[in-house]
Write a protein that holds these residues in place. Structure first.
Motif, mmCIF file in Angstrom:
data_model
loop_
_atom_site.group_PDB
_atom_site.id
_atom_site.type_symbol
_atom_site.label_atom_id
_atom_site.label_comp_id
_atom_site.label_asym_id
_atom_site.label_seq_id
_atom_site.Cartn_x
_atom_site.Cartn_y
_atom_site.Cartn_z
ATOM 1 N N LEU A 38 51.359 105.079 4.970
ATOM 2 C CA LEU A 38 50.841 106.019 3.972
ATOM 3 C C LEU A 38 51.342 105.668 2.567
ATOM 4 C CD1 LEU A 38 51.205 109.358 5.959
ATOM 5 C CD2 LEU A 38 49.061 108.404 5.094
ATOM 6 N N THR A 39 52.606 105.301 2.467
ATOM 7 C CA THR A 39 53.177 104.991 1.159
ATOM 8 C C THR A 39 52.587 103.708 0.588
ATOM 9 O OG1 THR A 39 55.238 106.056 1.866
ATOM 10 C CG2 THR A 39 55.331 104.726 -0.123
ATOM 11 N N LEU A 40 52.453 102.679 1.421
ATOM 12 C CA LEU A 40 51.811 101.441 0.973
ATOM 13 C C LEU A 40 50.378 101.692 0.533
ATOM 14 C CD1 LEU A 40 52.916 98.597 3.434
ATOM 15 C CD2 LEU A 40 53.138 98.601 0.944
ATOM 16 N N SER A 41 49.701 102.585 1.235
ATOM 17 C CA SER A 41 48.324 102.894 0.877
ATOM 18 C C SER A 41 48.243 103.597 -0.470
ATOM 19 C CB SER A 41 47.684 103.773 1.960
ATOM 20 O OG SER A 41 47.638 103.081 3.194
ATOM 21 N N CYS A 42 49.287 104.322 -0.831
ATOM 22 C CA CYS A 42 49.306 104.976 -2.144
ATOM 23 C C CYS A 42 49.577 103.956 -3.242
ATOM 24 C CB CYS A 42 50.350 106.086 -2.174
ATOM 25 S SG CYS A 42 50.153 107.203 -3.562
ATOM 26 N N PHE A 231 55.561 103.769 -4.428
ATOM 27 C CA PHE A 231 56.625 103.856 -3.418
ATOM 28 C C PHE A 231 57.301 105.226 -3.415
ATOM 29 C CE2 PHE A 231 58.819 101.921 -7.119
ATOM 30 C CZ PHE A 231 59.854 102.818 -7.289
ATOM 31 N N SER A 232 57.133 105.973 -4.513
ATOM 32 C CA SER A 232 57.721 107.318 -4.579
ATOM 33 C C SER A 232 57.058 108.282 -3.602
ATOM 34 C CB SER A 232 57.606 107.868 -6.001
ATOM 35 O OG SER A 232 56.245 107.977 -6.393
ATOM 36 N N THR A 233 55.891 107.909 -3.051
ATOM 37 C CA THR A 233 55.206 108.765 -2.086
ATOM 38 C C THR A 233 56.098 109.081 -0.892
ATOM 39 O OG1 THR A 233 53.054 107.890 -2.728
ATOM 40 C CG2 THR A 233 53.173 108.929 -0.578
ATOM 41 N N ILE A 258 57.273 95.064 0.151
ATOM 42 C CA ILE A 258 55.980 94.595 0.648
ATOM 43 C C ILE A 258 54.920 94.627 -0.451
ATOM 44 C CG2 ILE A 258 54.110 95.086 2.276
ATOM 45 C CD1 ILE A 258 56.272 96.262 4.153
ATOM 46 N N SER A 259 54.868 95.719 -1.207
ATOM 47 C CA SER A 259 53.832 95.843 -2.244
ATOM 48 C C SER A 259 54.030 94.821 -3.359
ATOM 49 C CB SER A 259 53.822 97.257 -2.826
ATOM 50 O OG SER A 259 55.070 97.582 -3.416
ATOM 51 N N THR A 260 55.289 94.509 -3.694
ATOM 52 C CA THR A 260 55.555 93.507 -4.729
ATOM 53 C C THR A 260 55.012 92.143 -4.314
ATOM 54 O OG1 THR A 260 57.536 94.657 -5.511
ATOM 55 C CG2 THR A 260 57.350 92.322 -6.041
ATOM 56 N N VAL A 261 55.226 91.773 -3.051
ATOM 57 C CA VAL A 261 54.720 90.489 -2.555
ATOM 58 C C VAL A 261 53.195 90.474 -2.561
ATOM 59 C CG1 VAL A 261 54.570 88.985 -0.535
ATOM 60 C CG2 VAL A 261 56.760 90.008 -1.167
ATOM 61 N N ILE A 262 52.576 91.561 -2.062
ATOM 62 C CA ILE A 262 51.115 91.609 -1.951
ATOM 63 C C ILE A 262 50.450 91.529 -3.321
ATOM 64 C CG2 ILE A 262 49.154 93.047 -1.252
ATOM 65 C CD1 ILE A 262 50.904 94.155 0.988
ATOM 66 N N ILE A 263 51.092 92.090 -4.346
ATOM 67 C CA ILE A 263 50.498 92.085 -5.690
ATOM 68 C C ILE A 263 50.884 90.842 -6.474
ATOM 69 C CG2 ILE A 263 50.493 93.269 -7.926
ATOM 70 C CD1 ILE A 263 50.930 95.902 -6.331
#
Length: 475
Positions: A38-42, A231-233, A258-263
């Motif tokens: 859920l947090t990654l999706s946000c 990530f604050s979600t 994870i989000s830093t790598v994906i972006i």
């Protein structure tokens, strides 16, 4: 003097009339996997990559990856603050509950207003980008499409949170695949080396090449912080996470990594793969993907991005409804408003609060929101600044001995973060600062005239009881 906040139990016991009943509590139904999905999706890496990053390419050119990398490093310190405060004060109120408890009610109220600005502006802005990525199949009006996405997200937000974790998880896989395809194509069609990432160039008017200054990078950090802001979600979901004292910190830090790598990896690939500086500055990633491959691959990536935006809308509505629900439970509004917004539906979701954030979001899709990108950047930076202040106060008094995840390098970490964020704020455009400052001033007036005179019955931050035993199967 600071208007200090009593403990949750004392606050509830002091409040008469509409505070006589125990505060409503959300159901703990998800574990670290569901919370991370859920947090990654946000954070919605793909929609951020395709909707927000192109604006950075337009102003920062080859310095975009460097700016996002610096912003991600700063976010590590921010994530440490969120992890400690989110486990110390696990409430659906998120930032405002943490800051109110540690830095005083007024500071918490201002954080709530800043977070409300962010959560109300961002979903419709991103939702309006859906039409652009459905163009390979059908041409749609951006405002109508964005409104439809917001309404669809609102309906999904009324469901059980565990069901939404699975829905958003499936969408998340597709958007990660899309980001991976972009990265692979960019690296295999490189026109420049790694040195281009620090060449600090952007295409100017008339075909000239301009230099990206250090001040432009600092100014861009407000948006760079926003790139991984979701990530604050994890903190907003802390009331619904099993064992929040452990899982909040794990979810926050895992999501940021994870989000830093994906972006960041696709941004590096795009910078290296763009045919020239003008194409990079133009930021049309879909056209680059089609040029690197073929129209079928371009269509696939565009559809994945469209799904990512819908995914983000669902999670943002879920998050935003929890903030509004918590504010009503904590008596931020007149009694009739508090009663309505704190209602829970048959699936355990705050259904009135969900409708209250989703429907206005659909309406905002018909408003020109260009300037609000800048307001969002200022709001996120200001919110992080106040959270860092709260983190600096997190180990005094009774909180020193409370069981919670504790950040390394305290208090140096929050002190450094406060200094850097304050400097970033000084580098933002005056108009964005004035818009945000005006809203904060109005919120302060509401505090002074309504909340503070009723401090015994209003703005009472309630913390949920932590259940140690699992409540059934969790994701």
């Amino acid at each position: 003097m600071t208007d200090t906040l009593p403990t949750a139990e004392a606050a509830v016991s002091q409040a008469p009339s509409d505070s006589s009943r125990s505060p409503r509590q959300l159901k703990r139904s998800i574990g670290i996997v569901g919370g991370t999905l859920l947090t990654l999706s946000c954070v919605t890496p793909a929609s951020t990559l395709f909707v927000v990053v192109p604006d950075l390419f337009g102003s920062l050119g080859t310095a975009t990856a460097l700016t996002i990398a610096i912003g991600s490093v700063l976010c590590i310190a921010v994530a440490f603050c969120y992890s400690e405060l989110g486990t110390l004060i696990p409430s659906a109120g998120g930032e405002y509950a943490m800051v109110s408890t540690l830095a005083g009610r007024l500071a918490g109220w201002l954080v709530f207003v800043l977070s409300l600005l962010v959560v109300m502006i961002v979903p419709p802005v991103i939702a309006m980008g859906t039409a652009d990525y459905l163009t390979p199949i059908v041409h749609l009006n951006p405002s109508m499409t964005g409104a439809g996405v917001m309404l669809l997200a609102t309906l999904a937000g009324l469901l059980d949170l565990r069901a939404n974790a699975w829905i958003t998880g499936i969408f998340l896989v597709l958007e990660v695949i899309a980001a991976g395809v972009v990265a692979l194509l960019g690296f295999t069609h490189s026109h420049r080396g790694l040195g281009s990432l620090t060449s600090m160039q952007v295409a100017g008017s008339g075909g000239h090449t301009d230099t990206v200054t250090a001040m432009l990078v600092v100014s861009g950090l407000a948006i760079a912080l926003f790139v991984t802001q979701g990530f604050s979600t994890a903190v907003y979901l802390s009331e619904e996470l099993e064992n929040p004292r452990r899982n909040v910190a794990r979810t926050v830090l895992a999501t940021l990594a994870i989000s830093t790598v994906i972006i960041l990896v696709p941004v590096v690939a795009i910078t290296m793969g763009a045919s020239d500086l003008s194409e990079l500055t133009g930021g049309d990633i879909s056209s680059m993907v089609t040029a690197w491959s073929n129209s079928a691959v371009g269509t696939f990536v565009s559809l994945c991005v469209a799904l990512a935006i819908i995914n983000a809308g669902i999670v943002m509505v879920i998050q935003n409804s929890r903030v509004l629900f918590a504010s009503a439970r904590d008596k931020a509004w007149p009694t009739p408003v508090n009663t309505v917004f704190s209602k829970l539906g048959r699936f355990g979701s705050p259904w009135v609060a969900t409708l209250a954030v989703g429907i206005p979001g659909a309406v905002l899709c018909f408003v020109n929101l260009d300037t609000l990108y800048g307001v969002t950047g200022v709001s996120v930076t200001g919110m992080y600044l106040l959270v860092a202040v709260a983190a600096l106060l997190s180990r005094r008094g009774q909180h020193r001995h409370t069981h919670a995840w504790r950040m390394p390098l305290w208090p140096a970490m929050p002190i450094l973060l406060i200094a850097v964020l304050a400097y970033i704020l000084t580098q933002q455009e005056t108009s964005y600062l004035l818009w945000t400052g005006g809203i904060v001033a109005a919120a302060t007036l509401y505090w002074a005239l309504y909340l503070r005179p009723r401090r015994e019955t209003r703005w009472l931050i309630s913390l949920p009881e932590e259940d140690e035993a699992p409540q059934g199967r969790v994701l």
